[in-house]
Design a protein around this motif. Sequence first.
Motif, PDB file in Angstrom:
ATOM      1  N   SER A  17      62.475  74.495  26.497  1.00  0.00           N
ATOM      2  CA  SER A  17      63.829  75.257  26.090  1.00  0.00           C
ATOM      3  C   SER A  17      63.408  76.260  24.350  1.00  0.00           C
ATOM      4  N   LEU A  18      62.762  75.324  23.833  1.00  0.00           N
ATOM      5  CA  LEU A  18      61.447  76.073  22.767  1.00  0.00           C
ATOM      6  C   LEU A  18      60.513  77.455  22.938  1.00  0.00           C
ATOM      7  N   THR A  19      60.073  76.811  23.822  1.00  0.00           N
ATOM      8  CA  THR A  19      59.398  77.980  23.797  1.00  0.00           C
ATOM      9  C   THR A  19      59.637  78.757  25.115  1.00  0.00           C
ATOM     10  N   CYS A  20      60.459  79.205  25.721  1.00  0.00           N
ATOM     11  CA  CYS A  20      61.140  80.055  26.475  1.00  0.00           C
ATOM     12  C   CYS A  20      62.478  80.998  25.314  1.00  0.00           C
ATOM     13  N   THR A  21      62.779  80.685  24.260  1.00  0.00           N
ATOM     14  CA  THR A  21      63.480  81.083  23.322  1.00  0.00           C
ATOM     15  C   THR A  21      62.914  81.998  22.837  1.00  0.00           C
ATOM     16  N   TYR A  22      61.640  81.090  22.237  1.00  0.00           N
ATOM     17  CA  TYR A  22      60.508  82.074  22.233  1.00  0.00           C
ATOM     18  C   TYR A  22      59.461  82.996  22.406  1.00  0.00           C
ATOM     19  N   CYS A  23      59.305  83.095  23.992  1.00  0.00           N
ATOM     20  CA  CYS A  23      59.221  84.005  24.550  1.00  0.00           C
ATOM     21  C   CYS A  23      60.082  85.313  24.893  1.00  0.00           C
ATOM     22  N   ALA A  24      61.022  84.775  25.160  1.00  0.00           N
ATOM     23  CA  ALA A  24      62.699  86.014  25.133  1.00  0.00           C
ATOM     24  C   ALA A  24      62.463  87.031  23.945  1.00  0.00           C
ATOM     25  N   SER A  25      62.516  85.597  22.397  1.00  0.00           N
ATOM     26  CA  SER A  25      62.742  86.770  21.332  1.00  0.00           C
ATOM     27  C   SER A  25      60.895  88.078  21.274  1.00  0.00           C
ATOM     28  N   ALA A  26      59.808  87.619  21.886  1.00  0.00           N
ATOM     29  CA  ALA A  26      58.188  87.979  21.338  1.00  0.00           C
ATOM     30  C   ALA A  26      59.044  89.262  22.365  1.00  0.00           C
ATOM     31  N   CYS A  27      58.815  88.994  24.457  1.00  0.00           N
ATOM     32  CA  CYS A  27      59.620  89.713  24.743  1.00  0.00           C
ATOM     33  C   CYS A  27      59.945  91.428  24.287  1.00  0.00           C
ATOM     34  N   LEU A  28      61.555  90.999  23.519  1.00  0.00           N
ATOM     35  CA  LEU A  28      61.835  91.924  22.610  1.00  0.00           C
ATOM     36  C   LEU A  28      61.576  92.586  21.922  1.00  0.00           C
ATOM     37  N   LYS A  29      60.290  92.489  21.421  1.00  0.00           N
ATOM     38  CA  LYS A  29      59.496  93.346  20.676  1.00  0.00           C
ATOM     39  C   LYS A  29      58.075  93.656  21.314  1.00  0.00           C
ATOM     40  N   GLU A  30      57.810  93.447  22.505  1.00  0.00           N
ATOM     41  CA  GLU A  30      56.864  94.321  23.231  1.00  0.00           C
ATOM     42  C   GLU A  30      57.960  96.164  23.470  1.00  0.00           C
ATOM     43  N   GLU A  31      56.036  96.763  23.753  1.00  0.00           N
ATOM     44  CA  GLU A  31      57.325  97.948  23.707  1.00  0.00           C
ATOM     45  C   GLU A  31      57.583  98.528  25.034  1.00  0.00           C
ATOM     46  N   ASP A  32      57.140  97.717  26.619  1.00  0.00           N
ATOM     47  CA  ASP A  32      57.656  98.669  27.413  1.00  0.00           C
ATOM     48  C   ASP A  32      59.039  97.773  27.668  1.00  0.00           C
ATOM     49  N   LEU A  33      59.595  97.788  27.300  1.00  0.00           N
ATOM     50  CA  LEU A  33      61.292  96.598  26.972  1.00  0.00           C
ATOM     51  C   LEU A  33      61.871  96.507  28.600  1.00  0.00           C
ATOM     52  N   ASP A  45      67.885  81.858  30.161  1.00  0.00           N
ATOM     53  CA  ASP A  45      68.810  81.096  31.483  1.00  0.00           C
ATOM     54  C   ASP A  45      67.564  79.383  31.286  1.00  0.00           C
ATOM     55  N   CYS A  46      66.945  79.767  31.578  1.00  0.00           N
ATOM     56  CA  CYS A  46      65.868  77.935  31.254  1.00  0.00           C
ATOM     57  C   CYS A  46      66.262  77.330  29.498  1.00  0.00           C
ATOM     58  N   ALA A  72      64.697  71.729  37.177  1.00  0.00           N
ATOM     59  CA  ALA A  72      63.174  72.164  37.557  1.00  0.00           C
ATOM     60  C   ALA A  72      63.078  73.541  38.295  1.00  0.00           C
ATOM     61  N   GLN A  73      64.694  73.592  38.789  1.00  0.00           N
ATOM     62  CA  GLN A  73      64.590  75.151  39.830  1.00  0.00           C
ATOM     63  C   GLN A  73      64.337  76.216  38.976  1.00  0.00           C
ATOM     64  N   ALA A  74      65.143  76.357  37.619  1.00  0.00           N
ATOM     65  CA  ALA A  74      65.480  77.454  36.566  1.00  0.00           C
ATOM     66  C   ALA A  74      64.189  77.665  35.669  1.00  0.00           C
ATOM     67  N   CYS A  75      63.368  76.229  35.722  1.00  0.00           N
ATOM     68  CA  CYS A  75      61.917  76.416  34.709  1.00  0.00           C
ATOM     69  C   CYS A  75      60.775  76.977  36.349  1.00  0.00           C
ATOM     70  N   GLU A  76      61.044  76.646  37.424  1.00  0.00           N
ATOM     71  CA  GLU A  76      60.359  77.181  38.621  1.00  0.00           C
ATOM     72  C   GLU A  76      60.530  78.698  38.463  1.00  0.00           C
ATOM     73  N   TYR A  77      60.984  79.125  38.637  1.00  0.00           N
ATOM     74  CA  TYR A  77      61.993  80.644  38.637  1.00  0.00           C
ATOM     75  C   TYR A  77      62.170  81.522  37.077  1.00  0.00           C
ATOM     76  N   CYS A  78      61.708  80.771  36.243  1.00  0.00           N
ATOM     77  CA  CYS A  78      61.063  82.021  34.481  1.00  0.00           C
ATOM     78  C   CYS A  78      59.921  81.362  34.867  1.00  0.00           C
ATOM     79  N   ALA A  79      59.159  80.112  35.624  1.00  0.00           N
ATOM     80  CA  ALA A  79      57.984  80.336  35.764  1.00  0.00           C
ATOM     81  C   ALA A  79      56.963  81.678  36.326  1.00  0.00           C
TER      82      ALA A  79
END
Length: 109
Positions: A17-33, A45-46, A72-79
């Motif tokens: 959960s923490l890793t997914c939240t961090y990833c979402a936050s980092a994605c918001l900072k990417e150039e091609d949003l 969601d994950c 497990a399904q949500a994690c696989e979908y996110c991965a």
Amino acid sequence: MNDIQFADCVKTCVTCSLTCTYCASACLKEEDLEMMRECIQRCLDCADICQLCARMEQKQSPFMKEICELCAQACEYCAEECGKHEHEHCQQCAEACRRCAAECRKMAA
């Protein structure tokens, strides 16, 4: 299910959960949003489902197996989505999601 499996799954869900939240936050900072939009949604969601799963496991909900399967399904979908991106945060998220999916599948069995 033994106490070690239970503790491992809760820990893995919280970490994911923490890793997914961090990833979402980092994605918001990417150039091609726009390119990251799907990744952000799946990560958020994950993260929510992983938190729910950890809480349900901690209180030994009668729905625990079903929620572990959903997690497990949500994690696989996110991965699947995070794995498409070369960003380090996405690759780390994909790996955390794969580990969480494996732990949740053990609990759902």
